[in-house]
Design an enzyme around this catalytic site. Structure first.
Site, PDB file in Angstrom:
ATOM      1  N   GLY A 147     -12.962  70.016 124.216  1.00  0.00           N
ATOM      2  CA  GLY A 147     -12.333  70.969 124.951  1.00  0.00           C
ATOM      3  C   GLY A 147     -12.736  72.415 124.884  1.00  0.00           C
ATOM      4  O   GLY A 147     -14.042  72.282 124.560  1.00  0.00           O
ATOM      5  N   GLY A 148     -12.135  73.327 125.183  1.00  0.00           N
ATOM      6  CA  GLY A 148     -12.760  74.618 125.240  1.00  0.00           C
ATOM      7  C   GLY A 148     -12.895  75.296 123.940  1.00  0.00           C
ATOM      8  O   GLY A 148     -13.824  76.205 124.094  1.00  0.00           O
ATOM      9  N   ASP A 157     -13.381  64.137 122.723  1.00  0.00           N
ATOM     10  CA  ASP A 157     -12.635  65.099 123.399  1.00  0.00           C
ATOM     11  C   ASP A 157     -13.267  66.573 123.330  1.00  0.00           C
ATOM     12  O   ASP A 157     -13.031  67.051 122.455  1.00  0.00           O
ATOM     13  CB  ASP A 157     -11.050  64.953 123.251  1.00  0.00           C
ATOM     14  CG  ASP A 157     -10.255  66.107 124.060  1.00  0.00           C
ATOM     15  OD1 ASP A 157     -10.993  66.648 125.059  1.00  0.00           O
ATOM     16  OD2 ASP A 157      -9.261  66.399 123.676  1.00  0.00           O
ATOM     17  N   GLY A 188      -3.415  78.130 124.194  1.00  0.00           N
ATOM     18  CA  GLY A 188      -4.113  78.406 123.177  1.00  0.00           C
ATOM     19  C   GLY A 188      -5.293  79.383 123.365  1.00  0.00           C
ATOM     20  O   GLY A 188      -5.461  80.217 122.443  1.00  0.00           O
ATOM     21  N   LYS A 211     -13.061  66.800 119.370  1.00  0.00           N
ATOM     22  CA  LYS A 211     -12.125  66.447 118.590  1.00  0.00           C
ATOM     23  C   LYS A 211     -12.918  64.605 118.674  1.00  0.00           C
ATOM     24  O   LYS A 211     -13.136  64.288 119.836  1.00  0.00           O
ATOM     25  CB  LYS A 211     -10.706  66.229 119.045  1.00  0.00           C
ATOM     26  CG  LYS A 211     -10.023  67.214 118.469  1.00  0.00           C
ATOM     27  CD  LYS A 211     -10.234  68.411 119.597  1.00  0.00           C
ATOM     28  CE  LYS A 211      -9.424  68.043 120.998  1.00  0.00           C
ATOM     29  NZ  LYS A 211      -9.442  69.564 121.733  1.00  0.00           N
ATOM     30  N   LEU A 244     -12.564  73.398 120.530  1.00  0.00           N
ATOM     31  CA  LEU A 244     -12.678  72.082 119.666  1.00  0.00           C
ATOM     32  C   LEU A 244     -13.153  70.943 120.186  1.00  0.00           C
ATOM     33  O   LEU A 244     -13.021  70.735 121.401  1.00  0.00           O
ATOM     34  CB  LEU A 244     -11.456  71.988 118.840  1.00  0.00           C
ATOM     35  CG  LEU A 244     -10.654  72.961 118.138  1.00  0.00           C
ATOM     36  CD1 LEU A 244      -9.523  72.574 117.543  1.00  0.00           C
ATOM     37  CD2 LEU A 244     -11.706  73.182 116.842  1.00  0.00           C
ATOM     38  N   GLU A 280      -9.727  63.022 131.905  1.00  0.00           N
ATOM     39  CA  GLU A 280      -8.879  63.674 130.915  1.00  0.00           C
ATOM     40  C   GLU A 280      -7.465  63.616 130.979  1.00  0.00           C
ATOM     41  O   GLU A 280      -6.915  62.997 130.037  1.00  0.00           O
ATOM     42  CB  GLU A 280      -9.083  65.083 130.914  1.00  0.00           C
ATOM     43  CG  GLU A 280      -8.440  65.713 129.530  1.00  0.00           C
ATOM     44  CD  GLU A 280      -8.715  67.387 129.609  1.00  0.00           C
ATOM     45  OE1 GLU A 280      -8.225  67.894 128.746  1.00  0.00           O
ATOM     46  OE2 GLU A 280      -9.399  68.151 130.646  1.00  0.00           O
ATOM     47  N   THR A 296      -6.688  74.618 125.516  1.00  0.00           N
ATOM     48  CA  THR A 296      -6.763  76.063 126.125  1.00  0.00           C
ATOM     49  C   THR A 296      -5.688  76.517 127.026  1.00  0.00           C
ATOM     50  O   THR A 296      -5.388  77.709 127.006  1.00  0.00           O
ATOM     51  CB  THR A 296      -8.094  76.116 126.633  1.00  0.00           C
ATOM     52  OG1 THR A 296      -9.145  75.544 125.812  1.00  0.00           O
ATOM     53  CG2 THR A 296      -8.528  77.617 127.215  1.00  0.00           C
TER      54      THR A 296
END
Length: 266
Positions: A9-10, A7, A122, A14, A12, A71, A100
């Site tokens: 993300g903006g 995954d 986040g 994962k 991190l 997603e 995010t």
């Protein structure tokens, strides 16, 4: 062949991979993408790579053999799996996934559907947090918030009513950052007030959805929740205040990566 769910993300990346019948979890900050690719090449080649998240397309350019999956569909599948693994399984609930930004999903009658999203999340915490305190990492800001007091920055209902009786709980917020007109406030207090503002507004959206869909349980997932103890505390307090069951997934930030890995079975 080994399977690896990723995954991207903006902030991190994962990673969840299967080994000897067990799932293993790992994450990298975006800045460490090169290290991730090296690790995958050494320890997981050949393998079936399944990508999801906002940066999946960019990552696929460096992993030509990888597959991309939607997603929103895999987040729900991953959350369901984690609920079962952690002994918290529920037949119906509202899923709040804080990354995010934040997405809301309804899981009911064996089906999951994304019903709402907001830019509060986040990314808001890091961006506004940097402007308010000068700190630029999630961990720094989360630590600050845990040491601060939102009451030093927010105007509470009891501040307005003072000695007279309040028609609602006096500890509720009347104005986010309202006292900043009169006081400077410390960095930790600003971080706490920011955390509270985000939590309050996300819970207001959650309440509308819960009432509309006749639910009573909120499941929280995403990296924006799992790495911020004070944020979890505020979300739990608001949930309890209105009589909702709050469930925090221990590995909630991996929901998307787990769902991506599981999609290889479909």
């Amino acid at each position: 062949m080994a399977r690896v769910g990723i995954d991207a993300g903006g902030t991190l990346i994962k990673v969840v991979y299967e080994e000897k019948g067990y799932l293993h979890y790992k994450y990298y900050p975006i800045s460490k993408e090169k290290e991730l690719l090296q690790w995958l090449q050494i320890f997981h080649s050949p393998a079936q790579f399944i990508l999801t998240g906002g940066r999946a397309e960019a990552l696929k350019q460096k992993m030509a053999e990888a597959k991309i999956v939607d997603e929103f569909s895999v987040i729900c599948a991953g959350a369901n799996y984690l609920l079962k693994e952690e002994g918290k399984q529920r037949s119906e609930y509202l899923l709040m996934n804080v990354g995010t930004g934040t997405s809301f999903f309804i899981h009911k009658n064996g089906k999951s559907e994304r019903v709402l999203g907001t830019g509060l999340g986040g990314g808001t915490f890091i961006g506004l947090g940097k402007l308010l305190t000068g700190k630029s990492t999630f961990a720094q800001l989360a630590d600050l918030a845990g040491d601060g007091s939102k009451e030093e920055i927010d105007v509470l209902v009891k501040d307005i009513y003072e000695s007279s009786s309040s028609p609602i709980d006096g500890n509720l917020t009347a104005s986010n950052f309202g006292k900043a007109i009169f006081v400077q406030g410390g960095a930790s207090d600003k971080a706490a007030a920011l955390t509270n503002m985000i939590a309050e507004n996300l819970m207001l959206l959650a309440m509308l959805l819960i009432e509309k869909h006749s639910l009573s349980t909120i499941v929280f997932s995403g990296s924006g929740v799992s790495r911020h103890d004070y944020f979890q505390t505020r979300l739990a307090e608001f949930s309890n205040m209105f009589g909702y069951e709050a469930i925090f997934l221990e590995r909630g930030k991996y929901s998307g990566a787990v769902g991506a890995l599981l999609s290889a079975n479909r």
